[in-house]
Design an enzyme around this catalytic site. Structure first.
Site, PDB file in Angstrom:
ATOM      1  N   LYS A  64       0.798  -1.228   0.000  1.00 42.31           N
ATOM      2  CA  LYS A  64       0.000   0.000   0.000  1.00 42.31           C
ATOM      3  C   LYS A  64       0.831   1.279   0.000  1.00 42.31           C
ATOM      4  O   LYS A  64       0.363   2.338  -0.446  1.00 42.31           O
ATOM      5  CB  LYS A  64      -0.932   0.007   1.214  1.00 42.31           C
ATOM      6  N   SER A 322       0.668  -9.941  -0.736  1.00 40.24           N
ATOM      7  CA  SER A 322       0.475  -8.490  -0.711  1.00 40.24           C
ATOM      8  C   SER A 322       0.714  -7.839   0.638  1.00 40.24           C
ATOM      9  O   SER A 322       0.891  -6.619   0.713  1.00 40.24           O
ATOM     10  CB  SER A 322      -0.938  -8.139  -1.198  1.00 40.24           C
TER      11      SER A 322
END
Length: 421
Positions: A64, A322
């Site tokens: 992110k 992720s």
């Protein structure tokens, strides 16, 4: 500096390769170049090479940081002076807080009351002002939007913004630079920011070289907005159910993200929480990697067969891990669930005669099967028990399906009738 206002050109196929390369150069100022690890276990299981892109080892614990930093790097001096605001239950909050600190921008983050303590503390440690409120992320989102209207702060969305998508696309360039002969990339999907950016990067890079790199998305089955939306041809709202993959529990695809996914992504599959728990256990044991549930769904898709390697179709596969921001308490529960799904944890109930020595005899039989008892409940008060009976509930560690069956067989041959829960 360039403003974050939307470009007039069409964005339905995502950013251009030149834009992605620029974002990669910018993002590389703060983002680590995370390693790619070969998974020998998955490679042997599938019969084709499987590699893991370890964004769980990224700064702030997830990818992110890329989209947040790139969007905020394009703010004008006047916009930076107003500060930024975001709403998140975890990874986006940390990415925005870290990016704001690096750029010298004041950040306010709205988070739900039930946010995991490690994520809350990390967001504060990066220098953001945190406001807690609401049971789910929906209420913090509304509060953040209101804060932006009242103060003029720039709202940093988690996925549905051109610059956020372009920043995430930088990860796609890392993938093809690290593994230039990649055939398939498997990507977790929540709102779609990551897969939109990654697919734009790897598809364009591949086409320039006359290759078609497949991109497959994975969602949690209780938060799967993309399959129904793709079938309908437009973003569709769904009711998000309970899932351990809270990082991708999004009830509606992003508008920009959906258009790119519809055009570029080869398929979207779903996995259950049990399958995700098993994947976390495999990553922990076989690859020595701590990954959060949302970050492990790609591996879950391979283990469950949701993504199949039939006839070598997958080829050399890169799975994006992720994120790695998992609460230790959740990790404890997930590991237990993963053991159970892998037939490594056996729960038994046995009705025993209420006389001395029965508990010892049962323990000896389980020990003779080389299984380890981890928990016991011995009660006279179970439903359906006769006055002369007790119920024994036993939790046992086993080595897999065959060993589990052996434990049950030995107990049955000894005259017991174990019930497997």
């Amino acid at each position: 500096m360039t403003s974050v206002s939307q470009s007039p050109r069409s964005f339905t196929s995502g950013p251009s390769l030149a834009e992605i390369q620029h974002a990669h150069d910018v993002v590389s100022r703060v983002a680590k170049h995370t390693p790619v690890e070969t998974s020998n276990y998955l490679t042997e299981l599938l019969g084709s090479p499987v590699l893991l892109k370890c964004e769980n080892l990224q700064r702030t614990g997830s990818y992110k940081i890329r989209g947040a930093y790139y969007m905020m790097s394009k703010l004008s001096e006047e916009e930076r002076a107003r500060g930024v605001v975001a709403a998140s239950a975890g990874n986006h909050a940390q990415g925005v807080a870290f990016a704001a600190r690096e750029l010298g921008v004041k950040a306010t983050i709205f988070m739900p009351l039930g946010v995991a303590l490690p994520k809350l503390q990390a967001t504060k440690d990066y220098g953001a002002h945190v406001v807690l409120g609401g049971a789910t992320v929906d209420e913090p989102l509304r509060a953040a939007a209101e804060f932006a209207r009242e103060t003029g702060a720039i709202f940093v969305p988690p996925f549905d913004h051109e610059d956020v998508i372009t920043g995430q696309a930088a990860l796609g360039l890392d993938v093809v630079n690290d593994v230039p002969d990649v055939d398939t990339v498997i990507v977790p999907i929540g709102g779609g920011g990551l897969i939109a950016g990654v697919s734009a990067a790897v598809k364009q890079w591949g086409r320039e070289r006359g290759r078609d790199i497949r991109v497959i998305g994975v969602q949690a089955e209780n938060a799967a907005s993309y399959p129904v939306s793709l079938e309908a041809g437009r973003p569709v709202d769904i009711t998000v159910g309970s899932t351990i993959a809270d990082g991708i529990a999004v009830g509606r695809p992003g508008t920009l993200n959906f258009d790119i996914v519809k055009d570029l992504v080869d398929g979207v599959v779903t996995v259950s929480d049990d399958e995700t728990a098993r994947a976390l256990l495999v990553l922990l044991e076989r690859s020595k990697l701590v990954v959060e549930p949302a970050g492990a769904v790609g591996v879950a898709a391979l283990l469950s067969g949701a993504v199949q390697a039939s006839a070598g179709e997958l080829g050399r596969t890169v799975v994006l891990l992720s994120g790695g921001n998992i609460d230790p308490l959740l990790m404890q529960r997930v590991v237990a669930a993963g053991l159970a799904v892998s037939d490594r944890y056996l729960n038994l109930r046995l009705m025993l005669p209420d006389r001395p020595g029965q508990l010892a005899r049962t323990s000896e039989l389980i020990a003779a099967a080389s299984a380890n008892v981890v928990e016991v409940l011995h009660t006279r008060h179970g439903n359906g028990l006769q006055l002369s009976q007790v119920e024994l509930q036993v939790s046992v560690e086993t080595r897999g399906p065959e060993h589990k069956d052996e434990v049950v067989r030995i107990l049955r041959e000894a005259g017991y009738d174990p019930i497997v829960d």
